[in-house]
Write a protein that holds these residues in place. Sequence first.
Motif, PDB file in Angstrom:
ATOM      1  N   ARG A  51       0.857  -1.184   0.000  1.00  0.00           N
ATOM      2  CA  ARG A  51       0.000   0.000   0.000  1.00  0.00           C
ATOM      3  C   ARG A  51       0.893   1.233   0.000  1.00  0.00           C
ATOM      4  N   SER A  52       0.351   2.304  -0.554  1.00  0.00           N
ATOM      5  CA  SER A  52       1.051   3.581  -0.576  1.00  0.00           C
ATOM      6  C   SER A  52       0.015   4.674  -0.342  1.00  0.00           C
ATOM      7  N   TRP A  53       0.163   5.416   0.742  1.00  0.00           N
ATOM      8  CA  TRP A  53      -0.775   6.489   1.085  1.00  0.00           C
ATOM      9  C   TRP A  53      -0.096   7.847   1.012  1.00  0.00           C
ATOM     10  N   ARG A  54      -0.855   8.845   0.569  1.00  0.00           N
ATOM     11  CA  ARG A  54      -0.437  10.246   0.636  1.00  0.00           C
ATOM     12  C   ARG A  54      -1.440  10.933   1.557  1.00  0.00           C
ATOM     13  N   ILE A  55      -0.948  11.460   2.670  1.00  0.00           N
ATOM     14  CA  ILE A  55      -1.794  12.135   3.648  1.00  0.00           C
ATOM     15  C   ILE A  55      -1.329  13.584   3.719  1.00  0.00           C
ATOM     16  N   ILE A  56      -2.261  14.500   3.550  1.00  0.00           N
ATOM     17  CA  ILE A  56      -1.945  15.930   3.624  1.00  0.00           C
ATOM     18  C   ILE A  56      -2.770  16.509   4.763  1.00  0.00           C
ATOM     19  N   ASP A  57      -2.106  17.140   5.738  1.00  0.00           N
ATOM     20  CA  ASP A  57      -2.852  17.704   6.857  1.00  0.00           C
ATOM     21  C   ASP A  57      -3.384  19.092   6.512  1.00  0.00           C
ATOM     22  N   GLY A  58      -4.110  19.688   7.443  1.00  0.00           N
ATOM     23  CA  GLY A  58      -4.757  20.978   7.216  1.00  0.00           C
ATOM     24  C   GLY A  58      -3.796  22.129   6.997  1.00  0.00           C
ATOM     25  N   GLU A  59      -2.517  21.921   7.283  1.00  0.00           N
ATOM     26  CA  GLU A  59      -1.507  22.956   7.037  1.00  0.00           C
ATOM     27  C   GLU A  59      -0.690  22.654   5.790  1.00  0.00           C
ATOM     28  N   GLY A  60      -1.117  21.633   5.014  1.00  0.00           N
ATOM     29  CA  GLY A  60      -0.460  21.320   3.761  1.00  0.00           C
ATOM     30  C   GLY A  60       0.762  20.434   3.873  1.00  0.00           C
ATOM     31  N   ARG A  61       1.033  19.909   5.074  1.00  0.00           N
ATOM     32  CA  ARG A  61       2.184  19.009   5.239  1.00  0.00           C
ATOM     33  C   ARG A  61       1.848  17.647   4.645  1.00  0.00           C
ATOM     34  N   LEU A  62       2.791  17.092   3.893  1.00  0.00           N
ATOM     35  CA  LEU A  62       2.606  15.804   3.229  1.00  0.00           C
ATOM     36  C   LEU A  62       3.293  14.697   4.020  1.00  0.00           C
ATOM     37  N   PHE A  63       2.548  13.621   4.244  1.00  0.00           N
ATOM     38  CA  PHE A  63       3.082  12.419   4.889  1.00  0.00           C
ATOM     39  C   PHE A  63       2.867  11.268   3.911  1.00  0.00           C
ATOM     40  N   GLU A  64       3.915  10.504   3.656  1.00  0.00           N
ATOM     41  CA  GLU A  64       3.782   9.337   2.780  1.00  0.00           C
ATOM     42  C   GLU A  64       4.001   8.081   3.597  1.00  0.00           C
ATOM     43  N   VAL A  65       3.069   7.151   3.445  1.00  0.00           N
ATOM     44  CA  VAL A  65       3.126   5.889   4.182  1.00  0.00           C
ATOM     45  C   VAL A  65       3.125   4.760   3.166  1.00  0.00           C
ATOM     46  N   ARG A  66       4.153   3.942   3.220  1.00  0.00           N
ATOM     47  CA  ARG A  66       4.240   2.776   2.332  1.00  0.00           C
ATOM     48  C   ARG A  66       4.491   1.558   3.197  1.00  0.00           C
ATOM     49  N   GLY A  67       3.970   0.431   2.747  1.00  0.00           N
ATOM     50  CA  GLY A  67       4.227  -0.766   3.517  1.00  0.00           C
ATOM     51  C   GLY A  67       3.636  -1.993   2.872  1.00  0.00           C
ATOM     52  N   GLU A  68       3.975  -3.126   3.466  1.00  0.00           N
ATOM     53  CA  GLU A  68       3.487  -4.401   2.966  1.00  0.00           C
ATOM     54  C   GLU A  68       2.038  -4.596   3.378  1.00  0.00           C
ATOM     55  N   GLY A  69       1.208  -5.020   2.427  1.00  0.00           N
ATOM     56  CA  GLY A  69      -0.174  -5.391   2.713  1.00  0.00           C
ATOM     57  C   GLY A  69      -0.987  -4.305   3.380  1.00  0.00           C
ATOM     58  N   VAL A  70      -2.066  -4.746   4.025  1.00  0.00           N
ATOM     59  CA  VAL A  70      -2.937  -3.858   4.791  1.00  0.00           C
ATOM     60  C   VAL A  70      -3.320  -4.574   6.080  1.00  0.00           C
ATOM     61  N   VAL A  71      -3.367  -3.859   7.163  1.00  0.00           N
ATOM     62  CA  VAL A  71      -3.689  -4.392   8.497  1.00  0.00           C
ATOM     63  C   VAL A  71      -3.043  -5.758   8.750  1.00  0.00           C
ATOM     64  N   GLY A  72      -1.762  -5.869   8.382  1.00  0.00           N
ATOM     65  CA  GLY A  72      -1.009  -7.082   8.639  1.00  0.00           C
ATOM     66  C   GLY A  72      -1.320  -8.250   7.711  1.00  0.00           C
ATOM     67  N   GLU A  73      -2.052  -8.010   6.646  1.00  0.00           N
ATOM     68  CA  GLU A  73      -2.425  -9.078   5.725  1.00  0.00           C
ATOM     69  C   GLU A  73      -2.023  -8.727   4.297  1.00  0.00           C
ATOM     70  N   THR A  74      -1.834  -9.757   3.483  1.00  0.00           N
ATOM     71  CA  THR A  74      -1.658  -9.605   2.039  1.00  0.00           C
ATOM     72  C   THR A  74      -2.761 -10.454   1.403  1.00  0.00           C
ATOM     73  N   PRO A  75      -3.986  -9.932   1.410  1.00  0.00           N
ATOM     74  CA  PRO A  75      -5.140 -10.762   1.040  1.00  0.00           C
ATOM     75  C   PRO A  75      -5.157 -11.176  -0.427  1.00  0.00           C
ATOM     76  N   LEU A  76      -5.633 -12.403  -0.651  1.00  0.00           N
ATOM     77  CA  LEU A  76      -5.909 -12.903  -1.985  1.00  0.00           C
ATOM     78  C   LEU A  76      -7.402 -12.689  -2.229  1.00  0.00           C
ATOM     79  N   ILE A  77      -7.732 -11.961  -3.291  1.00  0.00           N
ATOM     80  CA  ILE A  77      -9.130 -11.641  -3.580  1.00  0.00           C
ATOM     81  C   ILE A  77      -9.529 -12.370  -4.859  1.00  0.00           C
ATOM     82  N   ARG A  78     -10.418 -13.332  -4.714  1.00  0.00           N
ATOM     83  CA  ARG A  78     -10.843 -14.158  -5.841  1.00  0.00           C
ATOM     84  C   ARG A  78     -11.838 -13.404  -6.718  1.00  0.00           C
ATOM     85  N   PRO A  79     -12.020 -13.839  -7.963  1.00  0.00           N
ATOM     86  CA  PRO A  79     -12.996 -13.196  -8.851  1.00  0.00           C
ATOM     87  C   PRO A  79     -14.384 -13.144  -8.202  1.00  0.00           C
TER      88      PRO A  79
END
Length: 129
Positions: A51-79
Amino acid sequence: MPHVAKTGDISVRVAVSFLPEQSAPALGRWFWSYHVRIENDGRESVQLLERSWRIIDGEGRLFEVRGEGVVGETPLIRPGESFDYVSGCPLETSSGEMSGSYHLVSESGAVLEVEIPAFDLVGPGSATA
């Protein structure tokens, strides 16, 4: 009201909520939760790897968050299936915005960059509330 982005056969829906019980505006802390649903309308299973997130606060500061999976999982999503999770975002301002992308790989090895729709973080007392 959910925010939606569709990349190919993958849809990402986000609903956001301000959590006053986890916020302390007098101490400069505001907290939101967001519920994400990733839907696979394709013919192949896909696995969410990063996952890769771009978070901008109310003062325009940019925070970038990158990491493996989401909430500790790398889910397999079937059709025809979806994956839901809930996470949170603290800020030191009463408003902000988030957007980003997921890095998925299909069972045939195709790499997919899937858009996460942009959404606003709006707390009480913010200019946009």
